[in-house]
Write a protein that holds these residues in place. Structure first.
Motif, short mmCIF file in Angstrom:
data_model
loop_
_atom_site.label_atom_id
_atom_site.label_comp_id
_atom_site.label_asym_id
_atom_site.label_seq_id
_atom_site.Cartn_x
_atom_site.Cartn_y
_atom_site.Cartn_z
N ASN A 148 0.76 -1.18 -0.11
CA ASN A 148 0.03 0.04 0.07
C ASN A 148 0.76 1.42 0.14
OD1 ASN A 148 0.63 0.49 2.62
ND2 ASN A 148 -1.33 0.55 3.31
N ILE A 149 0.05 2.52 0.00
CA ILE A 149 0.76 3.59 -0.26
C ILE A 149 1.87 3.84 1.01
CG2 ILE A 149 -1.05 5.25 0.58
CD1 ILE A 149 -0.62 6.60 -2.15
N VAL A 150 1.64 3.46 2.08
CA VAL A 150 2.83 3.88 3.06
C VAL A 150 3.38 2.47 3.53
CG1 VAL A 150 1.25 5.66 4.19
CG2 VAL A 150 0.85 3.07 4.88
N GLY A 151 3.61 1.56 2.67
CA GLY A 151 4.62 0.46 2.57
C GLY A 151 4.23 -0.80 3.31
N MET A 152 2.72 -0.84 3.61
CA MET A 152 2.24 -2.13 4.25
C MET A 152 2.22 -3.22 3.00
SD MET A 152 -0.55 -0.72 6.50
CE MET A 152 -0.38 0.59 7.86
N HIS A 153 2.64 -4.13 3.85
CA HIS A 153 2.75 -5.51 2.38
C HIS A 153 1.78 -6.46 2.74
CE1 HIS A 153 5.10 -8.87 0.44
NE2 HIS A 153 4.23 -8.74 -0.01
N ASP A 184 -7.95 -8.55 0.86
CA ASP A 184 -9.03 -8.05 1.00
C ASP A 184 -9.43 -7.87 2.28
OD1 ASP A 184 -12.14 -8.52 0.15
OD2 ASP A 184 -12.06 -9.89 1.62
N ARG A 185 -9.03 -8.38 3.48
CA ARG A 185 -9.25 -7.83 4.88
C ARG A 185 -8.69 -6.42 5.10
NH1 ARG A 185 -6.80 -10.97 9.79
NH2 ARG A 185 -5.25 -9.62 9.40
N ALA A 186 -7.43 -6.35 4.68
CA ALA A 186 -7.04 -5.03 4.93
C ALA A 186 -7.53 -3.65 3.98
CB ALA A 186 -5.26 -4.81 4.44
N HIS A 187 -8.05 -4.10 2.78
CA HIS A 187 -8.73 -3.15 1.99
C HIS A 187 -9.99 -2.91 2.84
CE1 HIS A 187 -6.10 -3.73 -1.71
NE2 HIS A 187 -6.13 -2.48 -1.47
N ARG A 188 -10.87 -3.86 3.18
CA ARG A 188 -11.86 -3.55 3.71
C ARG A 188 -11.89 -2.90 5.08
NH1 ARG A 188 -16.38 -7.09 1.99
NH2 ARG A 188 -15.34 -8.40 0.47
N ALA A 189 -10.56 -3.24 5.81
CA ALA A 189 -10.67 -2.30 7.11
C ALA A 189 -10.23 -0.85 6.73
CB ALA A 189 -9.19 -3.16 7.78
N TYR A 190 -9.56 -0.48 5.78
CA TYR A 190 -9.21 0.84 5.57
C TYR A 190 -10.36 1.47 4.83
CZ TYR A 190 -4.71 0.51 7.14
OH TYR A 190 -3.54 0.39 8.21
N PHE A 191 -11.12 0.81 4.06
CA PHE A 191 -12.36 1.45 3.30
C PHE A 191 -13.34 1.89 4.71
CE2 PHE A 191 -10.94 0.90 -0.69
CZ PHE A 191 -11.89 1.80 -1.45
N ASP A 192 -13.37 1.04 5.84
CA ASP A 192 -14.40 1.32 6.81
C ASP A 192 -13.92 2.48 7.64
OD1 ASP A 192 -16.06 -0.79 6.24
OD2 ASP A 192 -15.18 -2.34 7.49
N GLN A 193 -12.42 2.47 7.74
CA GLN A 193 -11.76 3.59 8.51
C GLN A 193 -11.81 4.75 7.79
OE1 GLN A 193 -7.95 2.36 10.24
NE2 GLN A 193 -8.74 0.51 10.63
N MET A 194 -11.35 4.81 6.59
CA MET A 194 -10.96 6.13 5.82
C MET A 194 -11.37 6.51 4.52
SD MET A 194 -7.00 5.98 5.90
CE MET A 194 -6.20 4.97 5.07
N PHE A 195 -11.54 5.34 3.61
CA PHE A 195 -11.83 5.48 2.20
C PHE A 195 -13.37 5.47 1.53
CE2 PHE A 195 -7.35 4.23 2.06
CZ PHE A 195 -6.65 5.27 1.86
N ARG A 196 -14.20 5.14 2.74
CA ARG A 196 -15.56 4.86 2.10
C ARG A 196 -16.12 6.35 1.57
NH1 ARG A 196 -18.64 1.19 2.48
NH2 ARG A 196 -17.42 0.16 3.84
N GLY A 197 -16.28 6.47 0.37
CA GLY A 197 -16.85 7.76 -0.14
C GLY A 197 -15.82 8.71 -0.89
N VAL A 198 -14.67 8.35 -0.93
CA VAL A 198 -13.41 9.05 -1.18
C VAL A 198 -13.19 8.55 -2.46
CG1 VAL A 198 -10.95 9.60 -0.89
CG2 VAL A 198 -12.21 9.15 1.05
N PRO A 199 -13.33 9.65 -3.47
CA PRO A 199 -13.47 9.19 -5.32
C PRO A 199 -11.78 8.97 -5.60
CG PRO A 199 -13.97 11.45 -4.87
CD PRO A 199 -13.74 10.94 -3.36
N ILE A 200 -11.90 8.28 -6.39
CA ILE A 200 -10.50 8.14 -7.50
C ILE A 200 -11.02 8.40 -8.67
CG2 ILE A 200 -9.28 6.58 -5.74
CD1 ILE A 200 -9.83 4.24 -8.02
#
Length: 148
Positions: free
Chosen positions: A41-46, A54-70
């Motif tokens: 990821n963008i801060v170097g987690m592997h 899948d689990r990591a993406h879900r966790a970060y969407f719940d914490q900070m990316f839900r509704g953030v557009p790309i």
């Protein structure tokens, strides 16, 4: 496979990624991954393997990316590799978000490298990595800066 066909297959993955991200649809995002996927990821987690990615993406969407557009800015390169796969470099515009530590990150851009491998008639993400594009550093790029 010719270049136009390969680009079409890569674009299908990129379009699917953008659609899944913007809808915060983690099931659709998971469907883009090869079971052996690795992600940096963008801060170097592997993260390794579809369950952890899948689990990591879900966790970060719940914490900070839900509704953030790309928004896709460009597919910068596609390099064919053996067995019908590709390495692609993608440039995204990303909306503002609040980090888990509470810092507000302004809108920005990032560059994503993907290793894509065939799965039936489509490609799946075997490896993904994001890198933040630091605007202040771009003037010092020895390849793209002017005047040298």
């Amino acid at each position: 496979m010719n270049a136009a066909e390969q680009e079409k297959r890569v674009r299908a993955v990129v379009d699917g990624y953008q659609t899944a991200w913007n809808a915060s649809d983690m099931d659709a995002m998971r469907a883009l991954y090869d079971t052996r996927v690795h992600w940096v990821n963008i801060v170097g987690m592997h993260w390794q393997g579809i369950a952890d990615v899948d689990r990591a993406h879900r966790a970060y969407f719940d914490q900070m990316f839900r509704g953030v557009p790309i928004t896709l800015e460009a597919i910068e390169s596609i390099v064919p590799i053996g067995d019908g796969g590709s390495i692609a470099v993608i440039r995204w515009a990303v909306g503002a978000y609040r980090t888990p530590g509470g810092h507000m990150s302004p809108p920005g851009r990032n560059r994503m490298s993907l290793v894509l491998m065939p799965h039936g008639d489509e490609l799946r993400i075997l490896h993904g990595a994001n890198v933040e594009i630091v605007a202040a550093a771009q003037a010092f790029d020895p390849i793209t800066r002017k005047g040298d």
